[in-house]
Scaffold this motif. Structure first.
Motif, PDB file in Angstrom:
ATOM      1  N   MET A 194      -7.170  -9.755  10.042  1.00 29.24           N
ATOM      2  CA  MET A 194      -8.331  -9.728   9.169  1.00 29.24           C
ATOM      3  C   MET A 194      -8.240  -8.610   8.139  1.00 29.24           C
ATOM      4  SD  MET A 194     -10.972 -11.409   8.661  1.00 29.24           S
ATOM      5  CE  MET A 194     -12.626 -11.399   8.117  1.00 29.24           C
ATOM      6  N   ALA A 195      -7.652  -7.489   8.549  1.00 32.43           N
ATOM      7  CA  ALA A 195      -7.521  -6.365   7.623  1.00 32.43           C
ATOM      8  C   ALA A 195      -6.615  -6.728   6.449  1.00 32.43           C
ATOM      9  CB  ALA A 195      -6.991  -5.140   8.356  1.00 32.43           C
ATOM     10  N   TRP A 196      -5.541  -7.477   6.737  1.00 28.57           N
ATOM     11  CA  TRP A 196      -4.651  -7.892   5.648  1.00 28.57           C
ATOM     12  C   TRP A 196      -5.363  -8.802   4.669  1.00 28.57           C
ATOM     13  CZ3 TRP A 196      -0.611  -5.924   3.612  1.00 28.57           C
ATOM     14  CH2 TRP A 196       0.267  -5.168   4.377  1.00 28.57           C
ATOM     15  N   LEU A 197      -6.135  -9.747   5.196  1.00 28.62           N
ATOM     16  CA  LEU A 197      -6.883 -10.645   4.309  1.00 28.62           C
ATOM     17  C   LEU A 197      -7.877  -9.858   3.465  1.00 28.62           C
ATOM     18  CD1 LEU A 197      -7.553 -13.705   6.640  1.00 28.62           C
ATOM     19  CD2 LEU A 197      -5.942 -13.550   4.750  1.00 28.62           C
ATOM     20  N   ALA A 237     -10.517  -2.368   4.812  1.00 28.34           N
ATOM     21  CA  ALA A 237      -9.073  -2.383   5.113  1.00 28.34           C
ATOM     22  C   ALA A 237      -8.564  -0.988   5.467  1.00 28.34           C
ATOM     23  CB  ALA A 237      -8.295  -2.961   3.940  1.00 28.34           C
ATOM     24  N   MET A 238      -9.154   0.032   4.851  1.00 29.15           N
ATOM     25  CA  MET A 238      -8.704   1.399   5.110  1.00 29.15           C
ATOM     26  C   MET A 238      -9.088   1.887   6.506  1.00 29.15           C
ATOM     27  SD  MET A 238      -9.218   3.102   1.354  1.00 29.15           S
ATOM     28  CE  MET A 238      -8.645   4.735   1.794  1.00 29.15           C
ATOM     29  N   GLU A 239      -9.916   1.134   7.216  1.00 34.05           N
ATOM     30  CA  GLU A 239     -10.185   1.456   8.615  1.00 34.05           C
ATOM     31  C   GLU A 239      -8.977   1.119   9.496  1.00 34.05           C
ATOM     32  OE1 GLU A 239     -13.814  -0.365   9.945  1.00 34.05           O
ATOM     33  OE2 GLU A 239     -14.946   0.401   8.225  1.00 34.05           O
ATOM     34  N   PHE A 240      -8.081   0.272   8.994  1.00 30.76           N
ATOM     35  CA  PHE A 240      -6.938  -0.199   9.772  1.00 30.76           C
ATOM     36  C   PHE A 240      -5.595   0.276   9.224  1.00 30.76           C
ATOM     37  CE2 PHE A 240     -10.434  -3.129  10.153  1.00 30.76           C
ATOM     38  CZ  PHE A 240     -10.555  -3.273  11.528  1.00 30.76           C
ATOM     39  N   PHE A 241      -5.532   0.586   7.941  1.00 30.93           N
ATOM     40  CA  PHE A 241      -4.291   1.019   7.303  1.00 30.93           C
ATOM     41  C   PHE A 241      -4.430   2.456   6.837  1.00 30.93           C
ATOM     42  CE2 PHE A 241      -4.446  -3.586   6.183  1.00 30.93           C
ATOM     43  CZ  PHE A 241      -3.347  -3.997   6.923  1.00 30.93           C
ATOM     44  N   PRO A 242      -3.328   3.187   6.764  1.00 33.52           N
ATOM     45  CA  PRO A 242      -3.401   4.519   6.149  1.00 33.52           C
ATOM     46  C   PRO A 242      -3.856   4.392   4.691  1.00 33.52           C
ATOM     47  CG  PRO A 242      -1.284   4.192   7.234  1.00 33.52           C
ATOM     48  CD  PRO A 242      -1.990   2.871   7.234  1.00 33.52           C
ATOM     49  N   MET A 243      -4.584   5.388   4.238  1.00 25.15           N
ATOM     50  CA  MET A 243      -5.110   5.366   2.871  1.00 25.15           C
ATOM     51  C   MET A 243      -4.013   5.129   1.845  1.00 25.15           C
ATOM     52  SD  MET A 243      -5.478   7.466  -0.117  1.00 25.15           S
ATOM     53  CE  MET A 243      -4.807   8.932   0.550  1.00 25.15           C
TER      54      MET A 243
END
Length: 104
Positions: A1-4, A49-55
């Motif tokens: 979901m983060a990628w989407l 998305a930044m909750e799942f990926f590095p900034m």
């Protein structure tokens, strides 16, 4: 979901850039609302998305999609140059964003 969410954020950024161009041509409330809505959705999705990926990775992918999308939209919608070198550099932008994710 983060990628989407991240991909959608980049696409909304592209829509925001197109909305800037529209607002420059048509100064009306609808154009302004499209601009605010597109960038607003883009920032909300990017924040998620930044909750799942590095900034750094999220931001690079977001800007890569937005910059590439803006350039491609300019080519297709506004008849800007479709020189092979422009396409090569767009691919380099996208490749660099993917590369950042691979070395994360």
């Amino acid at each position: 979901m983060a990628w989407l969410s991240l991909i959608a954020a980049g696409l909304f950024e592209t829509a925001g850039v197109l909305s800037i161009n529209r607002l420059n041509r048509e100064r009306n409330a609808k154009s302004l609302l499209l601009l605010v809505g597109a960038f607003g959705a883009s920032f909300i999705l990017l924040a998620y998305a930044m909750e799942f990926f590095p900034m750094s990775t999220a931001y690079a992918i977001w800007t890569g999609i937005g910059a590439s999308g803006g350039a491609l939209a300019g080519m297709w919608i506004y008849g800007e140059s479709k020189d092979w070198r422009r396409i090569l550099f767009i691919l380099m932008i996208l490749g660099a964003a993917v590369g950042l994710k691979l070395v994360e």
